[in-house]
Scaffold this motif. Structure first.
Motif, PDB file in Angstrom:
ATOM      1  N   ARG A 121     -50.583 -59.047 -36.696  1.00  0.00           N
ATOM      2  CA  ARG A 121     -49.972 -59.608 -37.857  1.00  0.00           C
ATOM      3  C   ARG A 121     -48.385 -59.912 -37.590  1.00  0.00           C
ATOM      4  N   ASN A 177     -43.414 -62.849 -45.404  1.00  0.00           N
ATOM      5  CA  ASN A 177     -44.676 -62.842 -45.474  1.00  0.00           C
ATOM      6  C   ASN A 177     -45.674 -62.401 -44.347  1.00  0.00           C
ATOM      7  N   GLN A 225     -48.750 -62.164 -42.100  1.00  0.00           N
ATOM      8  CA  GLN A 225     -49.742 -63.388 -41.795  1.00  0.00           C
ATOM      9  C   GLN A 225     -50.708 -62.916 -40.767  1.00  0.00           C
ATOM     10  N   THR A 275     -48.831 -72.897 -36.543  1.00  0.00           N
ATOM     11  CA  THR A 275     -49.201 -72.480 -37.946  1.00  0.00           C
ATOM     12  C   THR A 275     -49.990 -73.930 -38.437  1.00  0.00           C
ATOM     13  N   TYR A 310     -56.036 -69.713 -38.770  1.00  0.00           N
ATOM     14  CA  TYR A 310     -54.925 -68.402 -38.563  1.00  0.00           C
ATOM     15  C   TYR A 310     -53.928 -68.983 -37.452  1.00  0.00           C
TER      16      TYR A 310
END
Length: 363
Positions: free
Chosen positions: A23, A29, A31, A53, A65
């Motif tokens: 993560r 944020n 993600q 990304t 992802y």
């Protein structure tokens, strides 16, 4: 063409030799991201990483992802010895592999002196999700036979992305893996499907082979614009080398898109317009209305005039999966939501048990 951002590794959810599920914190944020340690190095909590990304920003399903491009806290790495063949050629991520065909390879002479596959059965699928049901049914009924999986470069390129392969290998349900083209990370690396099939027979001594792309088929809704079209040339290659070509049709009654109802237009295109040889197509005997739909498709397209269409009674797919405690999912649907799809792949394994090939091996 590519979108990049810098993130901070917040946590490591799962870590292995080949794939890290992490993560990352991107501008506050948290993600999801994947890291391939053999390509981009090891990561630790707090490391600053450059991320691709693109997939997330496009809201893709498979592959949706971030991927670590480089770890700014661990930039340098060294390649392993041996091998001169490059995959992902002429990109910043080109990797060196020890290809079976290379002159320095200990397998070079076996490849060079190959004569025939001697009717070795080769099952060719399209979606990666066909692999698990086929393997479950094959290995439950043939626990001592050697099964090889060949992963093409039609979708994911690193075999490490496939949790299916990781699980099946850990449970010794797949004996060996081969990656071809620009796909990499298999037990054996090959340049193309021809040498992969030769490797399966001459080097690994396989009893059966399953071929498909990794996770992430690409489609466009057009007749020829899908990566699963590779099924045709692969079936041709099997026949050319003296093998037994067996095709898994893509079948579903859960997909809301009309073109994928019954036998998918993808399969019909491959069987009618792409493959040049006659192949074996096992068809599951489904419930009355469902099998009637499929039989009409076959009759209207004259599929049975070109190929050996064989109807197989198979009510054991779920039993086979449960025997090994295996879960399946395709296009977001599990077994109960799309059982005809998974049965189609399983039925190919049962077809093998109804034929006896020229090598004297009963399936």
């Amino acid at each position: 063409m590519i979108s990049k951002k810098i993130g901070i590794v917040e946590s490591i959810v799962d870590k292995s030799e080949n794939l890290d599920d992490i993560r990352v914190n991107i501008n506050g944020n948290i993600q999801k991201a994947y890291n391939y340690p053999k390509m981009s190095g090891n990561v630790n909590v707090g490391d600053e990483v450059i991320l691709n990304t693109t997939a997330v920003e496009l809201s893709l399903g498979t592959g949706g992802y971030h991927f670590v491009i480089s770890n700014l806290n661990n930039i340098e790495s060294n390649f392993t010895p041996g091998g001169h063949i490059m995959k992902l050629r002429y990109t910043p991520f080109q990797v060196k592999v020890d290809s079976v065909e290379e002159q320095e390879s200990s397998y070079h002479s076996a490849i060079e002196n190959f004569k025939s596959l001697d009717n070795m059965p080769v099952v060719v699928g399209t979606l990666h999700s066909m692999l698990t049901p086929f393997v479950a049914s094959y290995k439950k009924n043939n626990p001592n036979k050697k099964l090889v999986y060949v992963m093409t470069d039609g979708a994911a390129l690193p075999i490490f992305l496939s949790k299916n392969v990781e699980t099946l290998k850990a449970r010794k349900l797949i004996d060996s893996t081969i990656t071809i083209g620009n796909a990499f990370g298999g037990d054996y690396e090959c340049i193309n499907i021809y040498t992969a099939l030769i490797t399966a027979k001459e080097v690994i001594n396989a009893d059966a082979v399953f071929v498909s792309m990794g996770p992430g088929i690409a489609g466009t809704g057009t007749k020829y614009g899908f990566t699963g079209i590779e099924q045709g040339p692969i079936l041709d290659a099997v026949k050319k080398l003296g093998g037994m070509p067996i095709a898994v049709p893509r079948i579903s009654f859960a997909d809301m898109r009309e073109r994928h109802n019954g036998i998918s237009h993808h399969s019909m295109t491959v069987f009618n317009d792409i493959v040049n040889v006659s192949v074996n197509i096992p068809i599951t005997v489904y419930k009355d209305k469902l099998i009637d739909t499929i039989k009409k498709q076959i009759k209207d397209s004259k599929l049975d005039k070109k190929h050996n269409v064989v109807y197989i009674n198979n009510g054991k797919t779920k039993e086979d999966l449960d025997y090994f405690n295996l879960k399946v999912k395709s296009m977001g649907r599990n077994y109960e939501q799309d059982k005809e799809f998974f049965q189609a792949a399983s039925t190919a394994a049962y077809y093998l048990m109804e034929v006896c090939n020229d090598r004297g091996k009963n399936y």
